[in-house]
Design a protein around this motif. Structure first.
Motif, PDB file in Angstrom:
ATOM      1  N   GLY A  22     -86.098 -22.997  -9.665  1.00  0.00           N
ATOM      2  CA  GLY A  22     -86.230 -24.294  -9.025  1.00  0.00           C
ATOM      3  C   GLY A  22     -85.618 -25.429  -9.825  1.00  0.00           C
ATOM      4  N   PHE A  49     -76.369 -27.002  -0.888  1.00  0.00           N
ATOM      5  CA  PHE A  49     -77.382 -27.208   0.151  1.00  0.00           C
ATOM      6  C   PHE A  49     -77.549 -26.003   1.073  1.00  0.00           C
ATOM      7  CE2 PHE A  49     -78.469 -28.537   4.505  1.00  0.00           C
ATOM      8  CZ  PHE A  49     -79.736 -29.068   4.267  1.00  0.00           C
ATOM      9  N   LYS A  52     -80.219 -23.382   0.426  1.00  0.00           N
ATOM     10  CA  LYS A  52     -81.571 -23.919   0.612  1.00  0.00           C
ATOM     11  C   LYS A  52     -81.933 -23.957   2.092  1.00  0.00           C
ATOM     12  CE  LYS A  52     -81.496 -26.755  -3.575  1.00  0.00           C
ATOM     13  NZ  LYS A  52     -81.608 -28.129  -4.129  1.00  0.00           N
ATOM     14  N   ASP A  55     -82.779 -20.506   3.185  1.00  0.00           N
ATOM     15  CA  ASP A  55     -84.125 -20.103   2.770  1.00  0.00           C
ATOM     16  C   ASP A  55     -85.199 -20.637   3.708  1.00  0.00           C
ATOM     17  OD1 ASP A  55     -83.773 -18.365   0.734  1.00  0.00           O
ATOM     18  OD2 ASP A  55     -84.299 -19.746  -0.885  1.00  0.00           O
ATOM     19  N   ASN A  59     -87.565 -17.624   4.875  1.00  0.00           N
ATOM     20  CA  ASN A  59     -88.893 -17.452   4.282  1.00  0.00           C
ATOM     21  C   ASN A  59     -89.921 -16.865   5.247  1.00  0.00           C
ATOM     22  OD1 ASN A  59     -88.332 -18.232   1.635  1.00  0.00           O
ATOM     23  ND2 ASN A  59     -88.617 -20.389   2.071  1.00  0.00           N
ATOM     24  N   ALA A 117     -80.289 -16.681  -3.256  1.00  0.00           N
ATOM     25  CA  ALA A 117     -81.346 -17.358  -2.514  1.00  0.00           C
ATOM     26  C   ALA A 117     -82.116 -16.381  -1.633  1.00  0.00           C
ATOM     27  CB  ALA A 117     -80.756 -18.483  -1.668  1.00  0.00           C
ATOM     28  N   THR A 363     -89.473 -26.012   0.471  1.00  0.00           N
ATOM     29  CA  THR A 363     -88.028 -26.016   0.234  1.00  0.00           C
ATOM     30  C   THR A 363     -87.351 -27.137   1.008  1.00  0.00           C
ATOM     31  OG1 THR A 363     -88.007 -23.620  -0.132  1.00  0.00           O
ATOM     32  CG2 THR A 363     -85.917 -24.651   0.460  1.00  0.00           C
ATOM     33  N   ALA A 367     -85.505 -30.329  -0.641  1.00  0.00           N
ATOM     34  CA  ALA A 367     -84.075 -30.441  -0.363  1.00  0.00           C
ATOM     35  C   ALA A 367     -83.726 -31.777   0.291  1.00  0.00           C
ATOM     36  CB  ALA A 367     -83.623 -29.295   0.531  1.00  0.00           C
TER      37      ALA A 367
END
Length: 430
Positions: A22, A49, A52, A55, A59, A117, A363, A367
């Motif tokens: 992180g 970016f 992210k 993710d 997730n 990622a 996240t 971000a």
């Protein structure tokens, strides 16, 4: 039933990986792309970016997959090892690619960072889900999170301080290998330490992911907790994005950024056990509310960066850091309570989807925080072409507002959904 000390402490080793991953890409990946590989700034920003954003989508899927795992080594543990090894290797590869031409180098970093990622999602989501399944004691979960937050603080401080030094001395390739070792230590440590723990045997429900997401989002306490945590992540993301600007333009000392960063993160090493004690005696909701208020007070006090004296800003950052520690310990302990209570009520294990949505929200907030700070700078007329030599009064005001008032307002707004949280942790047993 209390967990063995080796499980509580060893589980926290996974935070070496989460804290390091992180921190380091945010510090070094953008300058690596622009200043070493010669990638255009706008392209470099997209490369940082896009993984992210990926993710955020991945997730919940990772959570669903881990919910349905039936490995004899545990529902979540195999993900820690497999994804952890992949995370360490692919992180090192990000900084070990071709040095040119810039287009080829950019593609290498983008692909490696996307794979990295992806591996991180399949580590972090099962890692976050484990406390809800390996203990039915809500107080024990809080103790686990206390160790976890302390280790996160150590990992952030260690990796944030040493990775740039290694770049300066040995280069980016050596730094990538070094961070890969840190990631491997954290992931393998968590895997080994949690061997033999008894997990909740509740089966995952059948049905499409969309339906499972709908069921999870319909849980009122989870929704309230998630909205509060994402609002705080957005505010903290904006605050951290402003550190270097504040140090350069308001404190007139670029080195002050390290002091501000350490003052904000460092208190977690000392006060996390105090927040755990507060939660044990007064409740996790009360602890979360109190720490949120402290974080708001500290963020408002950071307005002292507009003065010519630096030390009040460091004190204010420390106050904010004390609150920040509590806003990590308390919600990270409340999340498994909510997930375990929902599992008990429905008879179906959706814990991975709960944690997948949670990490996606975190996240997204972290971000978007820097983007929000950049918007504030743009409104204030921040001039990119000045090279740090001068800014207009309105730009200086924007630097301060984005660093202090904006985070304070966002964190204060999180109190609204949090006040409606109703789960009593005394009954939050799986």
């Amino acid at each position: 039933m209390a967990l063995p000390a080796r499980v509580r402490r060893g589980y926290a080793m996974g935070s070496v990986a989460t804290g390091t991953f992180g921190t380091v890409p945010g510090l070094l990946l953008l300058p690596y792309l622009t200043d070493t590989l010669g990638v255009a700034a706008i392209v470099a920003g997209l490369i940082v970016f896009v993984p992210k954003a990926w993710d955020v989508v991945l997730n919940p899927i990772a959570g669903r997959i881990s919910d349905r795992s039936q490995s004899p080594r545990g529902r979540r543990r195999p993900f820690l090892l497999r994804a952890g090894i992949a995370l360490a290797v692919t992180f090192a590869l990000i900084f070990a690619g071709p040095s040119g031409p810039p287009a080829l180098a950019a593609v290498w970093v983008l692909v490696a960072f996307l794979v990295c990622a992806t591996a991180y999602a399949f580590f972090q989501v099962p890692f976050n889900a484990m406390p809800a399944e390996i203990t039915s004691d809500a107080g024990e979960r809080t103790r686990m999170m206390t160790w976890r937050v302390a280790v996160i603080a150590i990992a952030i401080l260690l990796s944030g301080a040493t990775a740039p030094l290694i770049v300066d001395t040995f280069g980016y390739t050596a730094m990538g290998a070094y961070v890969g070792v840190l990631l491997l230590i954290g992931t393998v440590g968590a895997y080994v330490a949690t061997a033999g723990v008894t997990e909740d045997a509740t089966e995952a429900p059948r049905g499409p992911l969309r339906e499972q997401l709908r069921v999870v989002v319909s849980e009122p306490d989870f929704r309230r907790l998630l909205v509060a945590f994402v609002a705080q992540a957005l505010g903290v993301g904006a605050l951290l994005a402003g550190v270097s600007y504040v140090a350069r333009y308001l404190l007139a000392d670029p080195a002050a950024s390290s002091v501000l960063f350490a003052a904000f993160v460092g208190p977690a090493l000392l006060v996390s056990p105090l927040w755990e004690r507060w939660c044990r005696h007064r409740g996790k909701k009360a602890g979360y509310l109190a720490s949120t208020v402290v974080l708001v007070v500290g963020a408002v006090a950071l307005w002292t960066v507009t003065s010519d004296v630096a030390w009040p800003s460091y004190v204010a950052a420390g106050i904010a850091g004390i609150g920040y520690a509590g806003t990590q310990v308390c919600p990270l302990a409340m999340l498994p309570d909510v997930a375990a209570a929902a599992t008990r009520a429905s008879g179906a294990n959706r814990i991975g989807i709960f944690t997948g949505l949670w990490t996606a929200g975190e996240t997204l907030g972290l971000a978007l925080g820097p983007g929000l700070y950049g918007l504030v700078l743009a409104v204030g007329g921040y001039a990119e072409s000045t090279g740090g030599t001068a800014q207009s009064p309105s730009a200086l005001t924007a630097i301060a507002v984005g660093f202090t008032i904006v985070p304070a307002v966002l964190v204060a707004l999180s109190l609204l959904p949090l006040r409606r949280y109703s789960l009593d942790e005394r009954t939050a047993h799986a």
